[in-house]
Structure formats: structure tokens, C-alpha cells
Design a protein around this motif. Structure first.
Motif, short mmCIF file in Angstrom:
data_model
loop_
_atom_site.label_atom_id
_atom_site.label_comp_id
_atom_site.label_asym_id
_atom_site.label_seq_id
_atom_site.Cartn_x
_atom_site.Cartn_y
_atom_site.Cartn_z
N ARG A 127 0.99 -1.56 0.14
CA ARG A 127 -0.21 -0.43 0.31
C ARG A 127 0.90 1.64 -0.09
NH1 ARG A 127 -1.14 3.84 3.88
NH2 ARG A 127 0.34 3.02 4.57
N GLN A 128 1.71 0.96 0.79
CA GLN A 128 2.81 1.79 1.01
C GLN A 128 3.89 2.55 -0.87
OE1 GLN A 128 5.09 0.69 4.36
NE2 GLN A 128 5.06 3.25 5.12
N CYS A 129 3.83 1.78 -1.15
CA CYS A 129 4.81 1.47 -2.71
C CYS A 129 3.64 2.13 -3.31
CB CYS A 129 4.98 -0.11 -2.43
SG CYS A 129 5.99 -0.36 -2.11
N GLY A 130 2.19 1.92 -3.10
CA GLY A 130 1.88 2.44 -3.95
C GLY A 130 1.26 3.65 -3.70
N ALA A 131 1.16 4.45 -2.64
CA ALA A 131 1.16 5.47 -2.18
C ALA A 131 2.21 6.60 -2.89
CB ALA A 131 1.11 5.71 -1.23
N GLU A 132 3.32 6.21 -2.80
CA GLU A 132 4.61 6.75 -2.72
C GLU A 132 5.07 6.70 -4.78
OE1 GLU A 132 7.33 5.23 1.38
OE2 GLU A 132 7.55 4.69 -0.69
N GLN A 133 3.86 5.62 -5.49
CA GLN A 133 4.12 5.74 -6.06
C GLN A 133 5.37 5.17 -7.08
OE1 GLN A 133 3.43 9.51 -8.47
NE2 GLN A 133 1.92 10.14 -8.06
N SER A 134 5.65 4.45 -6.13
CA SER A 134 7.19 3.35 -6.50
C SER A 134 6.76 1.56 -6.56
CB SER A 134 7.93 3.30 -4.21
OG SER A 134 7.50 3.12 -4.08
N TRP A 135 5.60 1.45 -6.23
CA TRP A 135 5.13 0.17 -6.51
C TRP A 135 5.52 0.06 -8.10
CZ3 TRP A 135 4.02 -4.13 -4.63
CH2 TRP A 135 3.48 -5.73 -5.19
N THR A 136 5.35 0.73 -8.85
CA THR A 136 5.30 -0.01 -10.30
C THR A 136 6.57 -0.02 -10.52
OG1 THR A 136 4.85 2.29 -11.73
CG2 THR A 136 3.14 0.22 -11.79
N ARG A 137 7.93 0.65 -9.94
CA ARG A 137 9.57 0.40 -9.71
C ARG A 137 9.87 -0.96 -9.83
NH1 ARG A 137 12.57 5.15 -11.55
NH2 ARG A 137 10.98 7.10 -11.18
N LEU A 138 9.31 -1.46 -8.83
CA LEU A 138 9.37 -2.26 -8.67
C LEU A 138 9.50 -3.83 -9.12
CD1 LEU A 138 8.13 -2.80 -4.61
CD2 LEU A 138 10.70 -3.41 -5.45
N LYS A 139 10.28 -4.73 -9.57
CA LYS A 139 10.24 -5.64 -11.22
C LYS A 139 11.15 -6.76 -11.04
CE LYS A 139 9.67 -1.52 -14.22
NZ LYS A 139 10.63 -0.79 -15.50
N VAL A 140 10.88 -7.99 -11.42
CA VAL A 140 11.84 -8.93 -11.71
C VAL A 140 12.59 -8.85 -13.17
CG1 VAL A 140 10.30 -10.50 -10.04
CG2 VAL A 140 10.38 -10.41 -12.56
N CYS A 141 14.00 -9.49 -13.13
CA CYS A 141 14.85 -9.71 -14.00
C CYS A 141 13.67 -10.11 -15.45
CB CYS A 141 16.18 -10.19 -13.44
SG CYS A 141 17.05 -10.21 -14.86
N ALA A 142 14.38 -9.61 -16.65
CA ALA A 142 14.07 -9.56 -17.88
C ALA A 142 14.40 -11.18 -17.82
CB ALA A 142 13.55 -8.74 -18.61
N ARG A 143 15.43 -11.75 -17.84
CA ARG A 143 16.37 -13.11 -17.89
C ARG A 143 15.38 -14.02 -17.59
NH1 ARG A 143 22.05 -14.50 -16.51
NH2 ARG A 143 22.73 -16.51 -17.90
N ASP A 144 15.50 -15.14 -18.12
CA ASP A 144 13.76 -15.90 -17.37
C ASP A 144 14.67 -16.89 -16.39
OD1 ASP A 144 15.28 -17.38 -19.63
OD2 ASP A 144 13.91 -18.20 -21.14
N THR A 145 15.91 -17.06 -16.04
CA THR A 145 15.90 -18.49 -15.52
C THR A 145 17.14 -16.72 -14.37
OG1 THR A 145 18.65 -17.47 -16.77
CG2 THR A 145 17.46 -19.26 -16.94
N CYS A 146 16.84 -15.93 -14.75
CA CYS A 146 16.78 -14.96 -13.16
C CYS A 146 15.58 -15.14 -12.45
CB CYS A 146 17.98 -13.78 -13.37
SG CYS A 146 18.33 -13.12 -12.21
N ARG A 147 14.90 -14.13 -12.99
CA ARG A 147 13.86 -13.27 -12.11
C ARG A 147 13.77 -12.76 -10.37
NH1 ARG A 147 11.61 -12.90 -16.83
NH2 ARG A 147 10.45 -14.51 -17.84
N TRP A 148 15.17 -12.10 -10.40
CA TRP A 148 16.12 -11.73 -9.28
C TRP A 148 14.73 -10.24 -9.06
CZ3 TRP A 148 18.03 -13.21 -4.83
CH2 TRP A 148 18.76 -12.35 -3.88
N ALA A 149 14.61 -9.80 -7.91
CA ALA A 149 13.44 -8.99 -8.10
C ALA A 149 14.61 -7.84 -7.78
CB ALA A 149 12.63 -8.52 -6.83
N TYR A 150 14.49 -6.49 -7.92
CA TYR A 150 15.25 -5.62 -7.76
C TYR A 150 13.65 -4.03 -7.99
CZ TYR A 150 14.17 -4.50 -12.97
OH TYR A 150 13.34 -4.46 -14.68
N TYR A 151 14.62 -2.63 -7.76
CA TYR A 151 13.56 -1.44 -7.51
C TYR A 151 14.80 -0.73 -8.76
CZ TYR A 151 12.26 2.54 -6.08
OH TYR A 151 11.67 3.97 -6.00
N ASP A 152 13.22 0.07 -10.45
CA ASP A 152 14.05 0.03 -10.87
C ASP A 152 13.95 1.69 -10.72
OD1 ASP A 152 13.86 1.63 -13.30
OD2 ASP A 152 12.91 0.52 -14.47
N ALA A 153 15.32 2.14 -10.48
CA ALA A 153 15.70 3.66 -9.98
C ALA A 153 15.56 4.35 -11.55
CB ALA A 153 16.34 3.93 -9.32
#
Length: 194
Positions: A127-153
Motif C-alpha cells: 500500500r505504501q509503495c502505491g502511495a509513494e508511486q514506487s510500486w511499478t518500479r519494483l520489477k523482476v529481471c527479464a532474464r527468464d532464468t533469473c527473475r531476481w526482484a529489483y527496484y528500477d530507479a
């Protein structure tokens, strides 16, 4: 200022929870209920003496993998609908309520179970991420064998990999190799026989 310094605490909590499993090396951090409790306790989401069961661990892992699917969608990839359905079902069993203070509002567990308390805090971070507009900056790596979560700054939020030096270079090198191979195949097919 490091890249880690720009990540809001709520986004860091969600990212770190998703990263309790590292798909690329098949490394699971949450191997037992006590490990889950310790993870939540280290982040002050549970008391260190809280008791969790194997069923609680299963729910937490379902929530984690559902969140990974959501973050995959943030990265522009289709999310696994089964993981999203499981996430919705798991969260339906975690009743939360809104509470207000003079400092604002937050989600808290409607029941007094340890798992509900921890997951309510995690949902409040979402909920806080949505309020801070950081929610959509949270992603997982596009490499299909990785899928590690990261913050897109990045300014345009177009980052695709957890690390450009690691996964980004690997994917780009594979694409370049595939393109060269296709060009060689086309030029060899188009070369007249002598």
C-alpha cells in the motif's frame, strides 16, 4: 549515494521478501517455519518468539511467488495467471483492516495470528509503495532464468535486468550471437555456387 539508498523502505521490504528465493541458483531462504519467523522478526514484523507452522510457511511462499508474478508484469512480461490466482486466494485468508493515527493510516491484521500480523505488514508495504508511486518500479529481471526482484530507479523506468553487468550483458550477448548466426545463415543460403 548508492543505488540502495534511493529505494524507499516499503519497496525494499517487498523486494527483499520476493528475493528470499533465488530462482537462478534454486536457493530458498525460507526452508522452515522458524526461518520465516526469523526473516519477519529481523524486520520487526513479528516478535522473535512468535510461532509459525508449516502451513504458514506454505501461505507465505504462495504470497511471495504471487508477488514475483506481479513484479514480472511490472517489467512488461505476462504474469503467470495461476500464481496471481493463488496470491488472491492466499490473501483472502488474511483479513486486514485500516487503522488511523495522527501520523496517517496503515493496514494491520484483523486477527491476532503471527502470520496475519506479518503478512498485513507486508501488504501495508505494498500500500505504501502505491502511495509513494514506487510500486511499478519494483520489477523482476527479464532474464527468464533469473527473475531476481529489483527496484528500477531509472528516470524512464525502462530498466529490464537486475544487473546490467550480469544478466543484461548475458541477454545482449545471446541476442547478438543469434543475430550473427541468422545473418551467416542467410548469406550462406544466398551465396551462388561456383
Amino acid at each position: 549515494m548508492s543505488e540502495e539508498d534511493v529505494i524507499p523502505p516499503a519497496a525494499r521490504l517487498v523486494r527483499d521478501f520476493v528475493n528470499t528465493f533465488e530462482p537462478q541458483v534454486d536457493e530458498e531462504s525460507l526452508t522452515a517455519p522458524d526461518r520465516l519467523r526469523d526473516w519477519f522478526a529481523q524486520r520487526r514484523l513479528l516478535r522473535p518468539d512468535a510461532r509459525l507452522r508449516a502451513a504458514d510457511l506454505a501461505v507465505a511462499v504462495t504470497v511471495r511467488e504471487g508477488l514475483r508474478a506481479v513484479l514480472l508484469g511490472h517489467a512488461g512480461h505476462p504474469a503467470d495467471p495461476t500464481a496471481l490466482e493463488r496470491l488472491d486466494r492466499a490473501l483472502a485468508g488474511v483479513p486486514v483492516r485500516m487503522t488511523f493515527t495522527d501520523c496517517g493510516h496503515r493496514l494491520v491484521a484483523a486477527r491476532d495470528t503471527a502470520l496475519d500480523q506479518a503478512l498485513a505488514a507486508l501488504l501495508d508495504a505494498v500500500r505504501q509503495c502505491g502511495a509513494e508511486q514506487s510500486w511499478t518500479r519494483l520489477k523482476v529481471c527479464a532474464r527468464d532464468t533469473c527473475r531476481w526482484a529489483y527496484y528500477d530507479a531509472s528516470r524512464n523506468q525502462a530498466r529490464r535486468w537486475c544487473s546490467m553487468a550480469g544478466c543484461g550483458n548475458y541477454v545482449k550477448m545471446r541476442r547478438a550471437y543469434a543475430a550473427r548466426t541468422r545473418r551467416k545463415g542467410k548469406s550462406a543460403a544466398g551465396t551462388p555456387a561456383h
